[in-house]
Design a protein around this motif. Structure first.
Motif, mmCIF file in Angstrom:
data_model
loop_
_atom_site.group_PDB
_atom_site.id
_atom_site.type_symbol
_atom_site.label_atom_id
_atom_site.label_comp_id
_atom_site.label_asym_id
_atom_site.label_seq_id
_atom_site.Cartn_x
_atom_site.Cartn_y
_atom_site.Cartn_z
ATOM 1 N N HIS A 179 0.833 -1.228 0.114
ATOM 2 C CA HIS A 179 -0.109 0.024 -0.069
ATOM 3 C C HIS A 179 0.973 1.254 -0.077
ATOM 4 O O HIS A 179 1.894 1.181 0.048
ATOM 5 N N THR A 202 -9.760 0.559 0.508
ATOM 6 C CA THR A 202 -9.389 -0.523 -0.380
ATOM 7 C C THR A 202 -10.371 -0.683 -1.580
ATOM 8 O O THR A 202 -11.844 -0.007 -1.568
ATOM 9 N N ASP A 243 -5.916 -0.400 0.387
ATOM 10 C CA ASP A 243 -4.804 -0.264 -0.484
ATOM 11 C C ASP A 243 -3.995 1.006 -0.390
ATOM 12 O O ASP A 243 -2.870 1.317 -1.026
#
Length: 322
Positions: A156, A196, A203
């Motif tokens: 990430h 995400t 993410d």
């Protein structure tokens, strides 16, 4: 009736990291992080972690200042890319099409409300290892490098932003990301978000920039296989003269076991396990952390080092003089 989830974005594809010390930064990512060079073009070098399926997950570009060049997300199909483009056009956030980059096809560029540059693409090159890097197991992208930290995959990134709520709304409306955790201050303002587009718990994350400067980078994160490898990463960084900012510790939010270091160009890099967790619930309810809860520090009650809240790239004293 609840709207159907928007699932056009497949995953975080790669990051472009800017560095004023390109040769030193390259040595860090190859020799210390254990990544593999997969191409060069212009002032950029492209790098691969051993289980990234795409040809690269990091684009390292020579620049006067450190920071983030762009973040790239791969869509789930060509049609998904066109849908996101149609939604973004005329929004005020759109930039337009490019012919792509080394190892991926044409891409659409846009800016989030804080000015971070985002690239959306679908066509890509899968990593094909040369004979000496072919793995014993065909379901692994590359042979285990046995070099340095041996990071496994891009996990990430964390951006700094002025208006956290505006960015959350942008990613929800235009890109279909889901909020999984957030920090909400006593006055009701959002101080941080974790979002995400996959079954990973996040993410990316955005945290409030205490300087009020837009578009800066907090850190990028690569995942390793175990907590023990995070501890070994600290020893490896120590042996190589790499500045360790904080860790190994465990975050309360997202429960990541982490180590933060600075690469030679000045950008913060996290080595983490497990990185993002899995979110399997389709109706996940975002976890909200209060101002008082965050003041407790990390999961084990450790005080968060002050630079973690104040340092980002490019350095704000440089940004304000430009």
């Amino acid at each position: 009736m609840q709207n159907e989830p928007l699932m056009d974005v497949a995953h975080l594809g790669h990051l472009e990291l800017l560095t004023p010390k390109p040769e030193e930064s390259l040595r860090f990512f190859v020799e210390v992080m254990g990544m593999t060079e997969t191409g060069r073009e212009g002032d950029s070098v492209y790098l691969h972690a051993y289980d990234d399926y795409e040809r690269h997950s990091l684009k390292l570009t020579a620049s006067r200042l450190p920071g983030l060049g762009h973040v790239a997300y791969r869509t789930r199909s060509p049609q998904a890319l066109e849908r996101r483009v149609a939604a973004l056009k005329g929004s005020g956030f759109d930039i337009g099409w490019t012919n792509g980059d080394l190892a991926h096809g044409r891409a659409f560029l846009c800016l989030d409300p804080d000015g971070h540059k985002i690239e959306l693409y679908y066509e890509t090159q899968w990593y094909q290892p040369p004979p000496e890097l072919r793995p014993a197991l065909k379901n692994q992208a590359q042979r285990f490098p046995a070099r340095g930290i041996n990071v496994r995959r891009l996990d990430h990134w964390n951006g700094l932003a002025v208006d956290i709520a505006a960015n959350r709304e942008f990613f929800e409306k235009y890109l279909g990301f889901r909020l999984t955790e957030q920090i909400v201050m006593d006055d009701g303002s959002e101080a941080a978000i974790w979002m995400t587009c996959t079954n990973k718990s996040y993410d990316f994350a955005y945290t409030r920039d205490h300087t009020g400067t837009k578009g800066r980078l907090h850190h990028i994160t690569y995942a390793v296989n175990s907590r023990e490898e995070v501890l070994l990463a600290a020893d490896i960084c120590l042996e190589n003269g790499v500045f360790i900012e904080t860790g190994p510790h465990k975050h309360a939010i997202q429960q990541t076991f982490f180590l933060y270091v600075y690469e030679p160009g000045g950008n913060r890099v996290e080595i983490a396990n497990p990185g993002a967790r899995l979110i399997l619930a389709p109706d996940w309810k975002p976890i909200r952390w209060s101002e008082a809860e965050r003041k407790k520090g990390q999961a084990w009650g450790l005080k968060t080092i002050e630079s973690f809240h104040t340092y980002g790239t490019p350095p704000v004293e440089v940004v304000t003089k430009v």
